[in-house]
Write a protein that holds these residues in place. Structure first.
Motif, mmCIF file in Angstrom:
data_model
loop_
_atom_site.group_PDB
_atom_site.id
_atom_site.type_symbol
_atom_site.label_atom_id
_atom_site.label_comp_id
_atom_site.label_asym_id
_atom_site.label_seq_id
_atom_site.Cartn_x
_atom_site.Cartn_y
_atom_site.Cartn_z
ATOM 1 N N ALA A 1 -10.769 20.788 -3.832
ATOM 2 C CA ALA A 1 -10.736 21.137 -5.250
ATOM 3 C C ALA A 1 -10.435 19.917 -6.112
ATOM 4 O O ALA A 1 -10.837 19.862 -7.280
ATOM 5 N N ALA A 2 -9.740 18.942 -5.524
ATOM 6 C CA ALA A 2 -9.412 17.714 -6.253
ATOM 7 C C ALA A 2 -10.455 16.629 -6.034
ATOM 8 O O ALA A 2 -10.266 15.485 -6.469
ATOM 9 N N GLY A 3 -11.550 16.966 -5.357
ATOM 10 C CA GLY A 3 -12.619 16.002 -5.121
ATOM 11 C C GLY A 3 -12.388 15.105 -3.924
ATOM 12 O O GLY A 3 -13.025 14.058 -3.788
ATOM 13 N N ILE A 4 -11.489 15.517 -3.016
ATOM 14 C CA ILE A 4 -11.181 14.728 -1.825
ATOM 15 C C ILE A 4 -11.712 15.457 -0.596
ATOM 16 O O ILE A 4 -11.344 16.601 -0.341
ATOM 17 N N GLN A 5 -12.575 14.799 0.157
ATOM 18 C CA GLN A 5 -13.083 15.399 1.383
ATOM 19 C C GLN A 5 -12.170 15.033 2.553
ATOM 20 O O GLN A 5 -11.787 13.885 2.716
ATOM 21 N N VAL A 6 -11.806 16.014 3.360
ATOM 22 C CA VAL A 6 -11.010 15.790 4.568
ATOM 23 C C VAL A 6 -11.969 15.647 5.748
ATOM 24 O O VAL A 6 -12.838 16.496 5.965
ATOM 25 N N VAL A 7 -11.810 14.560 6.498
ATOM 26 C CA VAL A 7 -12.646 14.301 7.673
ATOM 27 C C VAL A 7 -11.733 14.082 8.873
ATOM 28 O O VAL A 7 -10.810 13.272 8.820
ATOM 29 N N TYR A 8 -12.010 14.820 9.966
ATOM 30 C CA TYR A 8 -11.187 14.712 11.170
ATOM 31 C C TYR A 8 -11.836 13.788 12.199
ATOM 32 O O TYR A 8 -13.049 13.872 12.451
ATOM 33 N N VAL A 9 -11.002 12.943 12.800
ATOM 34 C CA VAL A 9 -11.426 12.107 13.912
ATOM 35 C C VAL A 9 -10.442 12.339 15.063
ATOM 36 O O VAL A 9 -9.403 12.957 14.894
ATOM 37 N N ASP A 10 -10.782 11.823 16.247
ATOM 38 C CA ASP A 10 -9.893 12.020 17.396
ATOM 39 C C ASP A 10 -10.084 10.908 18.413
ATOM 40 O O ASP A 10 -11.186 10.692 18.927
ATOM 41 N N PHE A 11 -8.994 10.203 18.680
ATOM 42 C CA PHE A 11 -8.965 9.219 19.756
ATOM 43 C C PHE A 11 -7.883 9.569 20.774
ATOM 44 O O PHE A 11 -7.599 8.769 21.660
ATOM 45 N N ARG A 12 -7.282 10.744 20.667
ATOM 46 C CA ARG A 12 -6.072 11.043 21.431
ATOM 47 C C ARG A 12 -6.136 12.344 22.222
ATOM 48 O O ARG A 12 -5.822 12.371 23.400
ATOM 49 N N SER B 1 2.508 14.372 1.013
ATOM 50 C CA SER B 1 2.467 14.845 -0.370
ATOM 51 C C SER B 1 1.035 14.798 -0.892
ATOM 52 O O SER B 1 0.499 13.715 -1.155
ATOM 53 N N LEU B 2 0.424 15.963 -1.035
ATOM 54 C CA LEU B 2 -0.936 16.013 -1.551
ATOM 55 C C LEU B 2 -0.977 15.565 -3.007
ATOM 56 O O LEU B 2 -1.938 14.904 -3.430
ATOM 57 N N GLU B 3 0.046 15.899 -3.764
ATOM 58 C CA GLU B 3 0.072 15.502 -5.173
ATOM 59 C C GLU B 3 0.046 13.981 -5.318
ATOM 60 O O GLU B 3 -0.682 13.424 -6.148
ATOM 61 N N ALA B 4 0.840 13.299 -4.502
ATOM 62 C CA ALA B 4 0.855 11.833 -4.548
ATOM 63 C C ALA B 4 -0.482 11.266 -4.093
ATOM 64 O O ALA B 4 -0.954 10.248 -4.619
ATOM 65 N N ALA B 5 -1.100 11.943 -3.120
ATOM 66 C CA ALA B 5 -2.403 11.489 -2.645
ATOM 67 C C ALA B 5 -3.468 11.646 -3.728
ATOM 68 O O ALA B 5 -4.286 10.739 -3.954
ATOM 69 N N ILE B 6 -3.457 12.768 -4.418
ATOM 70 C CA ILE B 6 -4.435 13.012 -5.482
ATOM 71 C C ILE B 6 -4.322 11.960 -6.578
ATOM 72 O O ILE B 6 -5.332 11.535 -7.157
ATOM 73 N N ALA B 7 -3.112 11.508 -6.834
ATOM 74 C CA ALA B 7 -2.888 10.514 -7.887
ATOM 75 C C ALA B 7 -3.600 9.194 -7.596
ATOM 76 O O ALA B 7 -3.862 8.404 -8.512
ATOM 77 N N LEU C 1 0.840 -1.199 0.000
ATOM 78 C CA LEU C 1 0.000 0.000 0.000
ATOM 79 C C LEU C 1 0.875 1.249 0.000
ATOM 80 O O LEU C 1 1.852 1.323 0.743
ATOM 81 N N PRO C 2 0.569 2.235 -0.817
ATOM 82 C CA PRO C 2 1.326 3.489 -0.780
ATOM 83 C C PRO C 2 1.298 4.104 0.610
ATOM 84 O O PRO C 2 0.258 4.125 1.273
ATOM 85 N N ARG C 3 2.456 4.594 1.067
ATOM 86 C CA ARG C 3 2.568 5.211 2.386
ATOM 87 C C ARG C 3 2.916 6.683 2.247
ATOM 88 O O ARG C 3 3.643 7.085 1.341
ATOM 89 N N PHE C 4 2.400 7.467 3.185
ATOM 90 C CA PHE C 4 2.576 8.909 3.141
ATOM 91 C C PHE C 4 3.144 9.414 4.458
ATOM 92 O O PHE C 4 3.113 8.737 5.474
ATOM 93 N N GLY C 5 3.640 10.644 4.420
ATOM 94 C CA GLY C 5 4.192 11.281 5.603
ATOM 95 C C GLY C 5 3.114 11.937 6.444
ATOM 96 O O GLY C 5 1.910 11.712 6.270
ATOM 97 N N TYR C 6 3.556 12.807 7.332
ATOM 98 C CA TYR C 6 2.715 13.408 8.358
ATOM 99 C C TYR C 6 2.391 14.850 7.967
ATOM 100 O O TYR C 6 3.289 15.630 7.647
ATOM 101 N N VAL C 7 1.121 15.204 8.027
ATOM 102 C CA VAL C 7 0.702 16.547 7.636
ATOM 103 C C VAL C 7 1.377 17.633 8.483
ATOM 104 O O VAL C 7 1.927 18.603 7.937
ATOM 105 N N PRO C 8 1.386 17.538 9.819
ATOM 106 C CA PRO C 8 1.976 18.625 10.609
ATOM 107 C C PRO C 8 3.451 18.899 10.360
ATOM 108 O O PRO C 8 3.901 20.038 10.540
ATOM 109 N N ASN C 9 4.236 17.898 9.963
ATOM 110 C CA ASN C 9 5.655 18.185 9.735
ATOM 111 C C ASN C 9 5.988 18.418 8.262
ATOM 112 O O ASN C 9 7.162 18.528 7.888
ATOM 113 N N GLY C 10 4.962 18.496 7.424
ATOM 114 C CA GLY C 10 5.162 18.845 6.023
ATOM 115 C C GLY C 10 5.605 17.716 5.121
ATOM 116 O O GLY C 10 5.902 17.939 3.941
ATOM 117 N N SER C 11 5.641 16.475 5.637
ATOM 118 C CA SER C 11 6.118 15.356 4.816
ATOM 119 C C SER C 11 4.997 14.669 4.025
ATOM 120 O O SER C 11 5.253 13.721 3.288
#
Length: 383
Positions: free
Chosen positions: A144-155, A111-117, A99-109
């Protein structure tokens, strides 16, 4: 006549029926996430990007053997911060290793472009990523790319947000009934402790120091802890008093060694996990699925030899424990609450078996098998 033709026919008949008929796209549902944002998407989602891979602990309890049917990518934290659990899921679902793996949003790692792909419908982020997502424009760019961001919290505030987060993921992954079953099970297991404590007149609460991930920061480091939420709240529900809450009003914070010595806690609980992939010191207590209790106990003993710890009451009397750190980000907190209760009030909860509870939970909800190793204690009187 198929469904699409039926909708077109109803739209054509609308003027004659006297009621407006909405097109098929209006069948999408609304979700209000834990940040209070309302987003619209087709449910269940067909392609999901999991913004923190440790959300799998919740998703798997809802989707079971279908956990990865609609997941197209995930953050890399499962592999780096919880590799024991990651290995269990790879053994059960071998294809997820690719499965493709991605970095962490808060530290800037990230990649939205890779996610959109990958063309996901939705990106599930933990609430602590919200500030960075807003400041970077991630929410708007994703929409804008048709991706909805949904926030959850267990922490951050699990008491407030856990049940809503389970419900949200139940909608996204198409099993709202299972979500309610999970919520009910979790509640019942917590009340096994809280109801019994409530019946005790003049309950004596031990002073408890929860240390956050000692040995995974710096050599000899001290004393990261928890405020009134997360593990701090678990301590209170288990019949203890979290000393961090007396000083810290946020979820996480630190005490000084002088403050710790002054309070002189009755119980010490360190959080630990398998952080071998990222630790520079390797002094952490490795507890978790299948962990070696002998090695974990040795590491815990070493941590109690840090300057200032030797004379503490909890260390002198052997009331020192370690708990799996990843309980702090999954709706499994009923397990440590039960274990803490046994440590704090052994006679009152001598019939309670937290390991059996967690084993039963695996059998009832999870697609992976149970292995012990989530807790360890020093021997009584050992210094």
């Amino acid at each position: 006549m198929n469904f699409r033709h039926l909708i077109r026919a109803l739209v054509a008949l609308a003027p004659f029926l006297g009621q407006p008929i909405m097109p098929a796209s209006a069948l999408a549902a609304e979700i209000t996430d834990v940040a209070g944002r309302t987003v619209t998407l087709d449910l269940p989602a067909k392609r999901v990007l999991v913004g923190e891979a440790r959300q799998i602990h919740t998703i798997a309890a809802l989707a079971g053997s279908h956990t990865f049917d609609t997941i197209v990518g995930w953050r890399d934290d499962f592999l780096t911060k919880d590799p024991d659990s990651y290995q269990a899921y790879v053994e059960r679902f071998p294809k997820i290793a690719d499965l493709p793996r991605f970095g962490y949003v808060p530290n800037g790692s990230f990649s939205l472009e890779a996610a959109i792909a990958l063309h996901p419908d939705v990106l599930t982020l933990n609430i602590e990523a919200k500030t960075a997502a807003e400041e970077s424009g991630l929410e708007e760019k994703a929409a804008a790319a048709g991706i909805q961001v949904v926030y959850v919290d267990f922490r951050v505030d699990p008491d407030k947000n856990t049940e809503n987060s389970i419900t949200i993921l139940g909608k996204i992954f198409g099993d709202e009934d299972k979500a309610q079953e999970l919520i009910a099970y979790r509640r019942a297991q917590i009340t096994r402790v809280t109801d019994r404590l409530a019946a005790v007149k003049d309950l004596k609460r031990p002073l408890v120091y929860m240390e956050r991930a000692p040995g995974n920061d710096a050599e000899g480091g001290c004393c990261r802890t928890f405020g009134p939420a997360n593990f701090g709240e678990m301590v209170e529900k288990a019949g203890g008093h979290n000393i961090g809450s007396d000083v810290i009003k946020t979820t996480f914070g630190s005490l000084s060694i002088e403050q710790l010595i002054a309070v002189n806690p009755d119980q010490i609980i360190a959080t630990g996990s398998n952080w071998a992939a990222e630790s520079k010191t390797n002094r952490f207590v490795h507890v978790g699925r299948g962990a070696d209790p002998i090695k974990a106990r040795e590491k815990l003993q070493t941590l109690m030899e840090r300057t200032g710890f030797e004379g503490l009451k909890a260390v002198q009397e052997g009331n020192v424990h370690a708990v799996w750190h990843q309980f702090y980000g999954a709706p499994y907190e009923f397990v440590p609450i039960q274990q803490f209760a046994k440590w704090f009030h052994p006679e009152l909860f001598k019939d309670l078996d937290p390991q059996q509870t967690f084993r039963e939970f695996h059998e009832k909800f999870l697609p992976v098998t149970y292995k012990p190793g989530y807790f360890v204690s020093l021997e009584k009187g050992r210094q």
